[in-house]
Design an enzyme around this catalytic site. Structure first.
Site, PDB file in Angstrom:
ATOM      1  N   GLU A  92      40.380  13.436  55.564  1.00  0.00           N
ATOM      2  CA  GLU A  92      39.926  12.074  55.807  1.00  0.00           C
ATOM      3  C   GLU A  92      38.812  12.124  56.845  1.00  0.00           C
ATOM      4  O   GLU A  92      38.869  12.889  57.789  1.00  0.00           O
ATOM      5  CB  GLU A  92      41.082  11.214  56.311  1.00  0.00           C
ATOM      6  CG  GLU A  92      42.086  10.954  55.214  1.00  0.00           C
ATOM      7  CD  GLU A  92      43.215  10.048  55.671  1.00  0.00           C
ATOM      8  OE1 GLU A  92      42.994   9.194  56.531  1.00  0.00           O
ATOM      9  OE2 GLU A  92      44.327  10.227  55.152  1.00  0.00           O
ATOM     10  N   LYS A 132      43.606  10.473  63.593  1.00  0.00           N
ATOM     11  CA  LYS A 132      42.442  11.271  63.991  1.00  0.00           C
ATOM     12  C   LYS A 132      41.222  10.345  63.908  1.00  0.00           C
ATOM     13  O   LYS A 132      41.339   9.221  63.380  1.00  0.00           O
ATOM     14  CB  LYS A 132      42.280  12.505  63.103  1.00  0.00           C
ATOM     15  CG  LYS A 132      41.903  12.191  61.673  1.00  0.00           C
ATOM     16  CD  LYS A 132      41.607  13.478  60.945  1.00  0.00           C
ATOM     17  CE  LYS A 132      40.881  13.188  59.646  1.00  0.00           C
ATOM     18  NZ  LYS A 132      40.470  14.388  58.957  1.00  0.00           N
ATOM     19  N   LYS A 184      42.010  -5.137  43.487  1.00  0.00           N
ATOM     20  CA  LYS A 184      41.321  -3.957  44.024  1.00  0.00           C
ATOM     21  C   LYS A 184      40.129  -3.596  43.120  1.00  0.00           C
ATOM     22  O   LYS A 184      39.029  -3.327  43.592  1.00  0.00           O
ATOM     23  CB  LYS A 184      42.309  -2.787  44.080  1.00  0.00           C
ATOM     24  CG  LYS A 184      41.784  -1.562  44.797  1.00  0.00           C
ATOM     25  CD  LYS A 184      42.620  -0.353  44.437  1.00  0.00           C
ATOM     26  CE  LYS A 184      43.385   0.180  45.620  1.00  0.00           C
ATOM     27  NZ  LYS A 184      44.180   1.364  45.305  1.00  0.00           N
ATOM     28  N   HIS A 202      43.085  23.388  68.024  1.00  0.00           N
ATOM     29  CA  HIS A 202      42.933  22.406  69.097  1.00  0.00           C
ATOM     30  C   HIS A 202      44.309  21.835  69.421  1.00  0.00           C
ATOM     31  O   HIS A 202      44.937  21.203  68.572  1.00  0.00           O
ATOM     32  CB  HIS A 202      42.008  21.258  68.679  1.00  0.00           C
ATOM     33  CG  HIS A 202      40.619  21.727  68.383  1.00  0.00           C
ATOM     34  ND1 HIS A 202      39.777  22.171  69.369  1.00  0.00           N
ATOM     35  CD2 HIS A 202      39.943  21.855  67.223  1.00  0.00           C
ATOM     36  CE1 HIS A 202      38.642  22.555  68.827  1.00  0.00           C
ATOM     37  NE2 HIS A 202      38.711  22.375  67.520  1.00  0.00           N
ATOM     38  N   ALA A 203      44.735  22.073  70.650  1.00  0.00           N
ATOM     39  CA  ALA A 203      46.035  21.518  71.059  1.00  0.00           C
ATOM     40  C   ALA A 203      45.901  20.007  71.214  1.00  0.00           C
ATOM     41  O   ALA A 203      44.838  19.498  71.558  1.00  0.00           O
ATOM     42  CB  ALA A 203      46.456  22.155  72.375  1.00  0.00           C
ATOM     43  N   GLY A 204      46.964  19.294  70.914  1.00  0.00           N
ATOM     44  CA  GLY A 204      46.910  17.835  70.993  1.00  0.00           C
ATOM     45  C   GLY A 204      48.306  17.247  70.988  1.00  0.00           C
ATOM     46  O   GLY A 204      49.297  17.940  71.285  1.00  0.00           O
ATOM     47  N   CYS A 258      48.867  13.863  54.883  1.00  0.00           N
ATOM     48  CA  CYS A 258      49.154  15.120  54.184  1.00  0.00           C
ATOM     49  C   CYS A 258      50.119  16.048  54.908  1.00  0.00           C
ATOM     50  O   CYS A 258      51.168  16.403  54.360  1.00  0.00           O
ATOM     51  CB  CYS A 258      47.853  15.876  53.922  1.00  0.00           C
ATOM     52  SG  CYS A 258      46.887  15.124  52.625  1.00  0.00           S
TER      53      CYS A 258
HETATM   54  C1  UDX Z   1      44.463  17.581  55.886  1.00  0.00           C
HETATM   55  C2  UDX Z   1      43.828  18.892  55.383  1.00  0.00           C
HETATM   56  O1  UDX Z   1      42.874  19.347  56.341  1.00  0.00           O
HETATM   57  C3  UDX Z   1      43.200  18.695  54.030  1.00  0.00           C
HETATM   58  O2  UDX Z   1      42.686  19.922  53.552  1.00  0.00           O
HETATM   59  C4  UDX Z   1      44.290  18.175  53.074  1.00  0.00           C
HETATM   60  O3  UDX Z   1      43.820  17.986  51.788  1.00  0.00           O
HETATM   61  C5  UDX Z   1      44.876  16.881  53.620  1.00  0.00           C
HETATM   62  O4  UDX Z   1      45.398  17.106  54.928  1.00  0.00           O
HETATM   63  P1  UDX Z   1      43.616  15.326  57.026  1.00  0.00           P
HETATM   64  O5  UDX Z   1      45.058  14.932  57.079  1.00  0.00           O
HETATM   65  O6  UDX Z   1      42.625  14.332  56.552  1.00  0.00           O
HETATM   66  O7  UDX Z   1      43.429  16.627  56.111  1.00  0.00           O
HETATM   67  O8  UDX Z   1      43.184  15.707  58.513  1.00  0.00           O
HETATM   68  P2  UDX Z   1      42.914  17.014  59.362  1.00  0.00           P
HETATM   69  O9  UDX Z   1      41.539  16.947  59.889  1.00  0.00           O
HETATM   70  O10 UDX Z   1      43.292  18.243  58.663  1.00  0.00           O
HETATM   71  O11 UDX Z   1      43.920  16.745  60.601  1.00  0.00           O
HETATM   72  C6  UDX Z   1      45.306  16.587  60.399  1.00  0.00           C
HETATM   73  C7  UDX Z   1      46.023  16.370  61.706  1.00  0.00           C
HETATM   74  O12 UDX Z   1      46.035  17.555  62.493  1.00  0.00           O
HETATM   75  C8  UDX Z   1      45.415  15.312  62.618  1.00  0.00           C
HETATM   76  O13 UDX Z   1      46.449  14.555  63.199  1.00  0.00           O
HETATM   77  C9  UDX Z   1      44.660  16.090  63.658  1.00  0.00           C
HETATM   78  O14 UDX Z   1      44.511  15.410  64.893  1.00  0.00           O
HETATM   79  C10 UDX Z   1      45.555  17.301  63.804  1.00  0.00           C
HETATM   80  N1  UDX Z   1      44.840  18.502  64.269  1.00  0.00           N
HETATM   81  C11 UDX Z   1      43.926  19.115  63.481  1.00  0.00           C
HETATM   82  C12 UDX Z   1      45.148  19.030  65.519  1.00  0.00           C
HETATM   83  O15 UDX Z   1      45.980  18.495  66.262  1.00  0.00           O
HETATM   84  N2  UDX Z   1      44.514  20.179  65.918  1.00  0.00           N
HETATM   85  C13 UDX Z   1      43.604  20.811  65.149  1.00  0.00           C
HETATM   86  O16 UDX Z   1      43.083  21.849  65.576  1.00  0.00           O
HETATM   87  C14 UDX Z   1      43.294  20.261  63.897  1.00  0.00           C
END
Ligand code: UDX
Length: 460
Positions: free
Chosen positions: A159, A334, A35, A263-265, A272
């Site tokens: 991310e 995502k 790496k 945002h519903a999903g 995380c």
């Molecule tokens: C998250 C936190 O945002 C970040 O601060 C932390 O340090 C790490 O975890 P990340 O996991 O990269 O970051 O993605 P994020 O954009 O927060 O989305 C997390 C998940 O939630 C995704 O699966 C996303 O699709 C989902 N999500 C997010 C929803 O379903 N609805 C939303 O409104 C927002």
């Protein structure tokens, strides 16, 4: 200022490259020699927009370097960041801290002069003190004269937008401790390190060590709760004929609630939220302050992913035929990442396959990762290729390239015009006009295709 970053994974690389961009000299350390070799050539093991060019550029100007030699990197550092992985331990959901403690042990053997040892990895409350204890004992055993303090500086990087999150954060949290003489050297060092952000008026929140550790979990727990809440509201919307997007907008306009993360999903995934909510619930239980809210969030999100497979099967009843084929667009948890960890697709796709549905899938960058976890998929090189000969389309991840699909083209490829959109990226009106059956989240189901065929029959 010299910085050493232990662990050149996602958090370590972003932190290292961004500190180098600020003007500091950063050495990123990793045990994986291959790496490190690739990183020296500017090849990044993960997909993160902007990271590769930042790593290449800061290496070129010799502010960022990579090594497997922890000793040398730590010896010359003013601050050492521990950014190794803390995966969920199998079985009990606890964060696995073995890499953190091993790093602490190694750092202790390399410290010279005064150094601040900072935990950047997401670690349960109490870990930073344990790191301090490991280092203290090790220095004593070696009769070393090196001095150190520990600090907790959790990351809040998303991310796909990690560089921006590092460079323009909502806040920086720094947990330190005052010594018996009333000095807080660690705070001074970290304040200096984050000076470039302070200059753009980023709030630096100074707290005690335990508070900083808990802030990270509380933030992720709260955000996960917001998502689980809006997803449950979406289910209610479907039952009563309401619209989740209007509902989310209206409640979000209340400043106390806020518009983001509503945002519903198909349920949250990623590296995380699932891991951190589990670890928070376990810590809370163990410390005698169980959190029923976070426990419910975890269950709600797990159930949701299962429920989404049932929703797809229900929608597919409109399609006749015994062997049904579904085009799936987007597999990563995502967009703008190749990360498949806890992605809803990993629960939904196997459940559909189990029910006899054949899957033709496309993801802009996630295929290589997805292939490690998913079997019996026919892989396509584009969204339209995935649709060829399929009976219906399922959008699981809202990549930009799925936001303006050519409906006419889709009609030509699909045996039945059914679009299941789990990210609500299309407007209801346009889908009626396009003549699709359209199933989305927390909004009325449209039967455009069924309507069109009824009209055709009545004209005939
Ligand atoms: C998250 C936190 O945002 C970040 O601060 C932390 O340090 C790490 O975890 P990340 O996991 O990269 O970051 O993605 P994020 O954009 O927060 O989305 C997390 C998940 O939630 C995704 O699966 C996303 O699709 C989902 N999500 C997010 C929803 O379903 N609805 C939303 O409104 C927002």
């Amino acid at each position: 200022m010299q910085i050493a970053i232990i662990g050149s994974g996602y958090v370590g690389l972003v932190t290292g490259a961004c500190f180098a961009e600020f003007g500091y000299h950063v050495t990123c350390v990793d045990k994986d020699g291959d790496k490190i070799e690739r990183l020296r050539k500017g090849i990044i093991p993960i997909y993160e927009p902007g990271l590769e060019s930042l790593v290449q550029q800061t290496q070129r100007v010799e502010r960022l370097s990579f090594t497997t030699d922890l000793k040398e990197a730590v010896a010359k550092a003013d601050a050492v960041f521990i950014a190794v992985g803390t995966p969920s331990r199998r079985g009990d959901g606890h964060a696995d801290l073995s890499y953190v403690y091993a790093a602490a042990e190694e750092i202790a053997g390399a410290l010279e002069g005064y150094t601040v040892v900072v935990t950047k990895s997401t670690v349960p409350v109490g870990t930073c003190r344990k790191v301090a204890e490991i280092i203290r004992q090790s220095l004593q055993a070696a009769q070393s004269k090196a001095e150190f303090d520990v600090a907790s500086n959790p990351e809040f990087l998303r991310e796909g937008s990690a560089i921006n999150d590092f460079m323009r954060p909502d806040r920086v949290v720094i947990g330190t401790e005052t010594d018996a003489a009333g000095h807080d050297r660690a705070r001074a060092v970290l304040q200096q390190l984050y000076r470039p952000l302070y200059l753009i008026e980023t709030p630096l929140v100074f707290t005690g060590i335990e508070t900083a550790e808990l802030i990270k979990y509380a933030a992720n727990g709260f955000l996960a709760m917001k998502i689980a809440f809006i997803n449950e509201m979406a289910d209610i919307c479907e039952q009563v004929g309401a619209n989740i997007q209007d509902l989310a907008k209206a409640i979000g306009l209340d400043g106390r609630i806020g518009r983001k993360f509503l945002h519903a999903g198909p349920g949250y995934g990623g590296s995380c939220f699932p891991k951190d909510t589990l670890a928070l619930a376990r810590t809370a239980q163990e410390r005698g302050a169980p959190t029923s809210i976070v426990e419910s969030v975890i269950k709600s999100n797990d159930d949701r992913k299962q429920g989404m497979a049932q929703k797809v099967l229900q929608a597919l009843k409109a399609v006749t035929g015994t062997r049904k084929t579904l085009a799936v667009l987007g597999l990563t948890f995502k967009p703008n990442t190749d990360d498949m960890r806890d992605a809803p697709s990993l629960t939904i796709i196997p459940a559909l396959q189990e029910a006899g549905i054949a899957i033709q899938a496309y993801d802009p960058v996630g295929r290589r990762e997805a292939e490690k976890f998913l079997n019996n998929i026919t892989w396509a090189k584009s969204a339209y290729e995935a649709m060829q000969g399929a009976d219906a389309v399922l959008i699981l991840t809202e990549w930009n390239e799925f936001r303006a699909l050519d409906f006419r083209k889709m009609m030509g490829y699909l045996t039945y015009p059914l679009l299941i959109d789990m990210r609500n990226i299309y407007r209801l009106e346009e889908m009626v006009a396009a003549g699709f059956d359209y199933v989305s989240i927390g909004r009325p189901t449209l039967y455009g295709a069924q309507l069109a065929s009824q009209q055709a029959t009545s004209i005939a």
